[in-house]
Every structure is written in structure tokens, then in C-alpha cells.
Scaffold this active site. Structure first.
Site, short mmCIF file in Angstrom:
data_model
loop_
_atom_site.label_atom_id
_atom_site.label_comp_id
_atom_site.label_asym_id
_atom_site.label_seq_id
_atom_site.Cartn_x
_atom_site.Cartn_y
_atom_site.Cartn_z
N LYS A 1 -12.71 4.13 8.77
CA LYS A 1 -13.20 5.45 8.08
C LYS A 1 -14.85 5.33 7.85
O LYS A 1 -15.26 6.71 8.03
CB LYS A 1 -12.63 5.25 6.63
CG LYS A 1 -12.87 6.62 5.90
CD LYS A 1 -11.94 6.50 4.48
CE LYS A 1 -12.46 5.73 3.45
NZ LYS A 1 -13.72 6.10 2.78
N HIS B 1 0.87 -1.19 0.01
CA HIS B 1 0.10 0.04 -0.10
C HIS B 1 0.87 1.22 -0.05
O HIS B 1 1.90 1.34 0.66
CB HIS B 1 -0.76 0.12 1.20
CG HIS B 1 -1.99 -0.81 1.07
ND1 HIS B 1 -3.03 -0.86 0.18
CD2 HIS B 1 -2.35 -1.90 1.71
CE1 HIS B 1 -3.75 -2.07 0.21
NE2 HIS B 1 -3.48 -2.58 1.12
#
Length: 917
Positions: free
Chosen positions: A574, A142
Site C-alpha cells: 500500500k 483478518h
């Protein structure tokens, strides 16, 4: 101050001095003076937050020329890198001290053995767990690792020099100390003259190469060493390969247009190249180390026959059976690499030989050599090289790491819909409800007729997806079943999301058996949002209880079916905030375990943890011990992402420590869990209520507050981050300007850059406040406060959760964050949103200090507090510089060189915070 912390302070001062001398030499005294003045002013601003210091900082930064700005940014950025190196050496130094004193570091295998002995656990109980265990760190790429490989290599050289100085100092060798310091000065100068930023965005192949550097330095040599210690501590030789390595790099297609079938093929070939080169080097070295004569040692007949098949024609080695046998092994090894189409950098074999059919055959030859040595009393010659090599073959095979495949469920829905329509099974699969989809897919899975026809034309995406499954079949045939054995389905929401992947396996020859066929690739659901986590038990229950499907999805391992479920930490955070996310994950884990037990299936959990607390990060040891009792059971996979890979595994000694921590945590969670936590005691009901209040506060700010998305995109460096060449994956799934479409990684990364770190703490204060407020009476509130204290003292989950949160809170800085808030496009609304964030931060700190009984953050962790304080004088100026540069950038006053300065600040702040992705 502990001795190792004193040494750390001295190391940081030394490296800071060398950096200052380098700065003076290459940039001049005036720039060095500017750096010092900025550092001192930023320090005063941190202590007092005064308007005068803020204005002085602005003046100092505004008068820097573009070239000077670049140099100042580089100076502070490099100091963070150097401080990290010093901190890593402090860890190594502490481990050495434990060794000299005969003490076991907490979480080491030695420590675990002592704990088990104290509890009266026999080694046989440990062996029973290890025989059936499955532990795998999984490397992912990532986009949070912002270091270039050239910088990483120089950092390793500096670490080696600092270590050499340390060793010389311990021996009192002043000349060697001076020589080491001269070498360090040279390396710091090299660092200063090395470009820190990439000139082009990373490709997947760059990410593959970067990851393989950690294989060579740490995983390949250190994993066998961990096995050796386990076998010795628990009398468990030989252990099966329960601890292995996984990877997503080259197999993760989710939102990643660069990853396709050819990427996967090249990734596995690159992994195999590393392993074959390691094996070839070790086998050749063994040949040099075993010149034993048959006239002096009686070898096993099987070893003699192996030697007779050697291509070595030299008459001088006719009486050296081990050398001749290893020459033959070497020739077969190189022939195997050639047959598997793996390019090698290795000296040629002495003659032709048959390739090995499998890595197990190669391992059998090595074990034969070991038995023969042991048989004539030369067992001591096995341990230095032959035993680690044989263990490595068992762990890594010819393929290296198990490569996971991953794709989003919506892609599979589209592909399956196209195949069904083209085969005239149903004109619009997407219009079917869930029950209709499941019936249709189950029928197609039972059908022998293929859907895919070579005579039909398919869209490019469908062809690409089918090619991936075809490639997986081919690679499994070449490198073995362990090379690729799972496919992860992102955004799993319903049973049909999994059945679609099963159907594609059927179409590509990845179903095995006759009447009760099973899949070659385990289909692993990834539950990501809070809603998905709440649905996870229902989805898995439908699968496990469906009479016509369970045998397809769940391959039997060791007689008992096993199924993996992946839990996503990033998107759930999130979606619902730090506290609600972690509590949802805990509940899902516990419920899934009960469901699987009831259906006679073993559950293996795959934890998709990121680097920062906002993405499930924090110490893995504590996180595993904090799992719900009974849910580990000797099996766990977890991701190692971004800059955390470098922090954990760049230094082989620290890498060994982290591998041990992982294994020890699994063993302790599996064998000590009944005594880990005596009972609920109202803890779960309390946290359920707290999480509801925290979730509401988070959603009200992030998703319901008018203008929050605009604030985020203007008051954080998210737009500048997307321009930085730190990864091959796009920052957003689609460019909509909505928080929902932004990937969790840049979301968290941006909050770290502006020193708010909101995903790691926001909502906790409101959660506790709501919990206490709903108590009603003063007596009830006092009782609830006492309950919170007991939760911290007695519940490993709550303790790990809040410990991570406290570390994040200690790294936040509202004074610096307020300067970012001034970047907001709508200043009035920006001030209002920032005020909300500030109120929640103060509320969170207030309640956390009350629960923990501390007067200040990290009061009970003075070493961590000291390490954070060490770097703040050099970290803070980078934030001030970043704000000034972003202002210029957004007003169109920056050239390309100045844009690089912004990217340098991003790099430096990331290094300074360490766990940012």
C-alpha cells in the site's frame, strides 16, 4: 482438455443445474428467467463492451424489486460458492489420479524425495535439516473471510456429496450416482434457504471458534500424517516437532480493541479444549482396539506397571494390560484437563488419577505402549491410531497452537513513558532522542528495581497492557513454554521499539536467569513500510552488536542463538506498490541474512502474507523457492489469512496437500538452493531500476494525484465493506479519510470488488517502460528486452512475481471497472483517474506479453484460464448488481433489506475471485 478439467466442467454444470432447479422451485419461473437474461447480457457486455448492452443491463437491474434483487444476487453468489466446491474436488481428483498412476504431484513429499535422489542427496542430509528445522503456518483472523460457519458446513456436505457421486460414477454404480445427486439437490436447497450473511459483527471469540473447525478437520489429523510420510521417505524416525501450528487469533491486539488479557486466556483455553477432546477420544478408541491378553503376548515390565496403576476395577480385564494401561492414561488425561481448568465434552474416567505434569509425560506413556507392542511383534497395531496420536502430542502439546502476541510500537511507547514518569525516572520519555532512549532502557533492563508499583495508579491502557504480559506468564506456567513464546511489535522503526517490550517483560516476571538474563517471549520486529524495510538491517544490527542487550533479546536454541524478523507485505504494498514492495522485501531478506550470519545468529523469517497478490499472496510453494538463496535455512513462518484458510484447509485432502507443499518448499529451498539460480547476471541491477520507475508511478497516482483518495472512497465499495460484518477488527486505524490510515486489508479488498485489483499489478508497466526508455540506443533496448526474458527464465523470484501478477491481470475487467468509475463523487476527476489506471493496465499487459512471449494472458496456463472463464458469466452480473445497488444506497433509496443485497454482492464477488484478502 485434461480429463480432470472435463470432469470439473461437468460438475459445474451439474451444480448449476441443481441451483437453477432450486431457484425455479422456491422463487418461480419468472425470476429464473430474469437471472438467465441478466447473465446472458452481462456475458455479451464482457465480450463486446457495447453501450447497448450496458443500457440493457441497467434497465434489467433497475426494474428488479427489492425482493427480486435479493434473490438474483443470492443466485449468482451461490453459484460462485458451488464453483469453488467443484474446483476443490477437481484438485482431489487429480491427486487421486496421480496416486493411481504412481506419479508424484509437484511439491509433494514424494516429489521432493525423487528430486533429492536425482541430485544424489542422501536421506541423512534431509534428516539433518529436519532436526534443526522450524516451519509454522500461522492462522490469522483478518476481516476478509466473509463466510458464515453454517454456510461452510453446508459447503462441506455438498463437497462430500459430489465426492460420493464421483466415486460411484467411477464404479459404474448408476443407482448410487442417482442417490448422490438427490442428496446434492437437498444440500443445494439447504444452501438456498440458509442465511448467507451474519446478522451481527463477528467477535474475537467467533473467530476463535471458526478457526478451530479447521483444526478438527485438517490440522490435527493431517499434520501427523505428514510427519509419517517424511519419516518413511527419509528414514528419519522419530522426527522432532519441527512442523507446528501458530495463531494470532486472540493474541493480536494491534488496532483491535476487543483483544485483551481475558481474550488471550480464553483463546488458549479453547485451543486446549480441542486438543484434550481429541486426545481423550483417541485414547478411549485405543482401549477398544487393544484388547490384547497378557496370556498371549509378553508385555514390557514398565507397561505392566502402568497397567497396575489403572483405576479400572473390572475382573474381566485383569489379563488385558493395554486396556488397563489406557484406562489409566485416560483418567490422568481428564485429571490434567481439570487441573488446567479446561472444560471437556468427554465420557468420565473410571476413577481418580494424578494429572500429568506436562504433555511430554503423556507422550512418554504413549511411547511406552508403542515399545511394548513392538517388543512382542505387534508393531502393526501402532500405525493406525497410536502413532498418529503420539505424533500429535509432540506437535500440539496441551496448548494446541503457539499463540503469538502482537501490539503496535506506539502503544508500548505510551505505556513505558507512563511507567517511567510515575517512577520518577524521567518526566517525558517521548522527548528523548533515540540514543538517550536506548541508554535509559538498557540501564533499566539491567536494574533489579521494578518500575511498576501496586501503590500507584495507572491509566486503563497501561493496566491492560501489563495484564497481557501477566497473563502470558500465567498461561506459560499452565500450558508450557511453547503456548506463548513471541511478542510481535508492529510498526517497528527503531531499536527502542523492541527494548520497550523487553522492559515490560521484566516488569511482569518474564525475564529469566541471573547475570545474563533472557526474555521468555522473543521480541519480533515487524517491518512494514518500504522505509521500515530499508531500515531493518540497521535496527537489527544495532541490537545484535549491542554488548548489553543481545543476550536479553535472543534466546539460545540448540546452542545457536536464533532471532525472528517479521516482514509485512500488505503495508509495504500500500505504501509503494506491488513491484517496489516485493523488491524491497527481497533486498531486506538478503541483507538481514548476511547481517545475522556475520553475528553468528540464526535468522528465522516470518512472512506476513495475505490472500491476494496485493498482500503478498500467491502459491506458497513458489514463494518460498523464490526467496533469496540461503535465506530459508530450514526455518520459516508465514501467515495464512482470511478466506485463504478456507480455500486451503477446509477439505482435509487439500489441506494435507498444502502442508506438504510448505514442508517440501522449505526442504528444497534449504538443500537445492545452490542450483536454483546460477547467478545475478545483471538481474538485480535491472530490477532495481525497474522498481524505481514503478514506485514513482504508483506514488504519483495514489499519494500525489489530487483527488485520488476521494476517488477511492467513492468509486469503490470501501464504505459498504466497512459496514459488512466480516471481521472483528476496524477497517481503519483512525477515521481520517486518508489512504495512509486505512488498513491494507480493506484497501486491497475494495480494489478486488471493483475488478481493478490495482495493488496486484499497478506500476509494472511504467517500470518496464522506464527501464527500456533509459537504455538510450535501439541496440541497448534490444539487449534489455533479452535480459528481461532471461530474468523470467532463470530467476525464480522474478518468475514467481510475474506469475502472480499475470493471474491478477487475468481477473481484472476494465469494462466492469469503468462502471464503478462512474460512482466517483467528482465525475470529471474520476474519469481522469480511471484513464490513468487504464493506461497503466494496458502498458503492463503489453510489456508482460512481450516478456513472456505470449499472445494473451494465461496462454501458458490454459487450465487456470479455463477456470476463470468458467465463473465469469456468474461473477460479472454481481458486479453490475453491486454498482446499481450502491447508486441506490448513496441516493438514500435503500432499506435495510436492500443494504443486505449490497453485502451479498460483496460476499459473492469475494467467493468468485477466491484470493481477495
Amino acid at each position: 482438455m485434461p480429463a480432470h478439467e472435463s470432469f470439473l466442467r461437468d460438475d459445474i454444470r451439474l451444480l448449476g443445474r441443481l441451483l437453477g432447479e432450486t431457484l425455479r422451485h422456491f422463487e418461480g419461473e419468472a425470476l429464473f428467467g430474469a437471472v438467465e437474461e441478466i447473465r446472458q447480457t452481462a456475458t455479451r457486455f464482457r465480450r463486446h463492451g457495447g453501450l447497448e448492452d450496458a443500457r440493457l443491463l441497467d434497465r434489467l437491474l433497475q426494474r428488479l424489486s427489492p425482493d427480486d434483487t435479493m434473490s438474483v444476487v443470492r443466485a449468482f453468489s451461490y453459484f460462485s460458492l458451488l464453483a469453488n466446491i467443484a474446483e476443490d474436488l477437481a484438485q482431489v481428483r487429480q491427486l487421486r489420479q496421480f496416486g493411481r498412476e504412481g506419479r508424484a504431484a509437484v511439491g509433494s513429499i514424494a516429489d521432493t524425495a525423487q528430486r533429492f535422489a536425482a541430485r544424489g542427496l542422501a536421506p541423512s542430509a534431509v534428516r539433518d535439516v529436519l532436526v534443526d528445522a522450524d516451519v509454522m503456518p500461522v492462522l490469522t483472523a483478518h476481516p476478509t473471510e466473509v463466510q458464515r460457519k453454517s454456510i461452510l458446513d453446508t459447503e462441506r456436505a455438498i463437497a462430500a456429496g459430489l465426492d460420493a457421486r464421483d466415486q460411484a460414477s467411477s464404479l459404474g454404480d448408476r443407482d448410487a450416482v442417482a442417490a448422490a445427486e438427490r442428496g446434492l439437490a437437498t444440500q443445494v436447497a439447504t444452501l438456498w434457504l440458509t442465511r448467507i450473511l451474519r446478522s451481527a459483527r463477528l467477535t474475537v471469540f467467533d473467530e476463535i471458534d471458526n478457526a478451530l473447525a479447521y483444526w478438527r478437520s485438517t490440522f490435527v489429523p493431517q499434520m501427523p500424517a505428514v510427519y509419517e510420510e517424511l519419516e518413511e521417505r527419509f528414514d528419519a524416525s522419530p522426527l522432532p516437532p519441527f512442523l507446528r501450528l501458530g495463531s494470532w487469533i486472540g493474541g493480536d491486539r494491534d488496532g483491535h480493541p476487543q483483544v485483551a488479557a481475558e481474550t488471550t486466556r480464553r483463546a488458549l483455553a479453547a485451543q486446549a479444549q480441542v486438543m484434550f477432546e481429541h486426545y481423550a477420544h483417541e485414547v478411549h478408541a485405543l482401549g477398544a482396539e487393544l484388547p490384547l491378553s497378557a496370556m498371549l503376548a509378553r508385555v514390557e515390565p514398565a507397561l505392566a506397571r502402568l497397567a497396575e496403576r489403572s483405576p479400572d476395577p473390572s475382573p474381566h480385564r485383569l489379563d488385558e494390560p493395554y486396556r488397563r494401561a489406557l484406562t489409566g492414561v485416560y483418567a490422568r488425561l481428564l485429571a490434567t484437563a481439570q487441573a488446567l481448568r479446561v472444560d471437556l465434552r468427554a465420557r468420565p474416567a473410571l476413577g481418580a488419577a494424578e494429572p500429568y505434569a506436562s504433555a511430554d509425560d503423556f507422550g512418554s506413556d504413549l511411547r511406552l505402549i508403542a515399545r511394548s507392542l513392538d517388543g512382542h511383534g505387534a508393531g502393526a497395531l501402532i500405525r493406525p491410531r497410536l502413532a498418529p496420536l503420539a505424533r500429535a502430542v509432540g506437535i500440539f502439546g496441551f496448548h494446541g497452537a503457539t499463540l503469538d502476541l502482537r501490539q503496535s510500537s506506539d502503544v508500548f511507547e505510551s505505556v513505558v513513558a507512563e511507567l517511567l514518569a510515575a517512577a520518577e525516572v524521567t518526566p517525558d520519555y517521548r522527548r528523548l532522542d533515540e540514543a538517550q532512549r536506548v541508554r535509559l532502557l538498557a540501564r533499566e533492563l539491567a536494574h533489579t528495581r521494578p518500575l511498576v508499583s501496586p501503590h500507584l495508579a495507572y491509566t486503563e491502557r497501561t493496566q491492560a497492557e501489563l495484564a497481557v504480559f501477566d497473563t502470558a506468564r500465567e498461561l506459560r506456567k499452565r500450558f508450557g513454554d511453547r503456548s506463548i513464546d513471541k511478542h510481535i511489535v508492529s510498526h517497528t522503526e527503531r531499536l527502542s521499539d523492541l527494548l520497550e517490550v523487553l522492559l515490560l517483560q521484566k516488569e511482569c516476571g518474564l525475564l529469566h536467569g541471573t547475570e545474563l538474563r533472557c526474555c521468555a517471549l522473543m521480541v519480533v520486529p515487524l517491518f512494514e513500510t518500504i522505509d521500515d524495510l530499508e531500515r531493518a538491517p540497521q535496527v537489527m544490527g544495532e541490537l545484535l552488536e549491542h554488548p548489553g542487550l543481545r543476550h536479553l533479546l535472543v534466546p539460545a536454541v540448540g546452542g545457536r542463538p536464533i532471532q525472528e524478523v517479521m516482514l509485512g507485505y500488505s503495508d509495504s504494498n500500500k505504501d509503494g506498490g506491488f513491484l517496489a514492495s516485493n523488491w524491497s522485501l527481497y533486498k531486506a531478506t538478503r541483507t538481514l541474512r548476511r547481517l545475522f550470519d556475520a553475528n553468528g545468529v540464526r535468522l528465522r523469517l516470518f512472512h506476513g502474507r495475505g490472500g491476494t497478490v496485493g498482500r503478498g499472496g500467491g502459491p506458497s510453494f513458489e514463494a518460498i523457492l523464490a526467496q533469496p538463496p540461503g535465506t530459508v535455512g530450514g526455518a520459516i513462518r508465514l501467515t495464512e489469512q482470511g478466506e485463504i484458510i478456507h480455500a486451503k484447509y477446509a477439505d482435509p485432502r487439500i489441506g494435507r496437500r498444502h502442508i506438504e507443499l510448505l514442508v517440501s518448499a522449505v526442504l528444497q529451498a534449504s538443500l537445492l538452493e545452490p542450483d536454483t539460480w546460477a547467478g545475478d547476471g545483471g538481474f538485480e541491477a535491472a530490477l532495481e531500476e525497474i522498481a524505481v520507475h514503478a514506485h514513482r508511478a504508483y506514488r504519483e497516482l495514489v499519494y500525489e494525484h489530487d483527488g485520488f483518495a476521494e476517488y477511492f472512497f467513492s468509486a469503490t465499495p470501501i464504505n459498504e465493506i466497512t459496514e459488512l460484518n466480516i471481521g472483528s477488527r476496524p477497517a481503519a486505524r483512525r477515521h481520517s479519510g486518508r489512504i495512509e490510515d486505512l488498513r491494507a486489508i480493506p484497501w486491497v479488498f475494495s480494489w478486488g470488488q471493483c475488478r481493478i485489483l490495482l495493488p496486484g499489478w499497478f506500476g509494472f508497466g511504467s517500470g518496464i517502460a522506464g527501464f527500456l526508455r533509459s537504455a538510450g540506443t535501439a541496440a541497448a533496448r534490444r539487449a534489455r528486452k533479452q535480459l528481461l526474458g532471461r530474468m523470467l527464465a532463470e530467476w525464480p523470484f522474478f518468475r514467481a512475481l510475474t506469475s502472480n501478477m499475470e493471474m491478477v491481470l487475468a481477473k481484472t475487467d476494465l469494462a466492469i471497472a469503468s462502471r464503478y468509475a462512474q460512482l466517483a463523487a467528482d465525475r470529471r476527476r474520476g474519469a481522469e483517474i480511471f484513464a490513468s489506471i487504464e493506461r497503466e493496465w494496458k502498458l503492463t499487459v503489453k510489456h508482460w506479453l512481450a516478456i513472456s512471449g505470449q499472445r494473451a494472458l494465461l496462454e501458458s496456463s490454459p487450465e487456470l484460464a479455463l477456470r476463470i472463464r468458467h465463473r465469469l458469466p456468474y461473477l460479472d452480473p454481481l458486479n453490475h448488481l453491486q454498482v446499481e445497488l450502491i447508486k441506490r444506497h448513496r441516493h438514500g433509496r435503500l432499506d435495510e433489506r436492500a443494504k443486505r443485497s449490497i453485502h451479498l454482492t460483496i460476499n459473492g464477488i469475494s467467493a468468485g475471485l477466491r484470493n481477495t484478502g
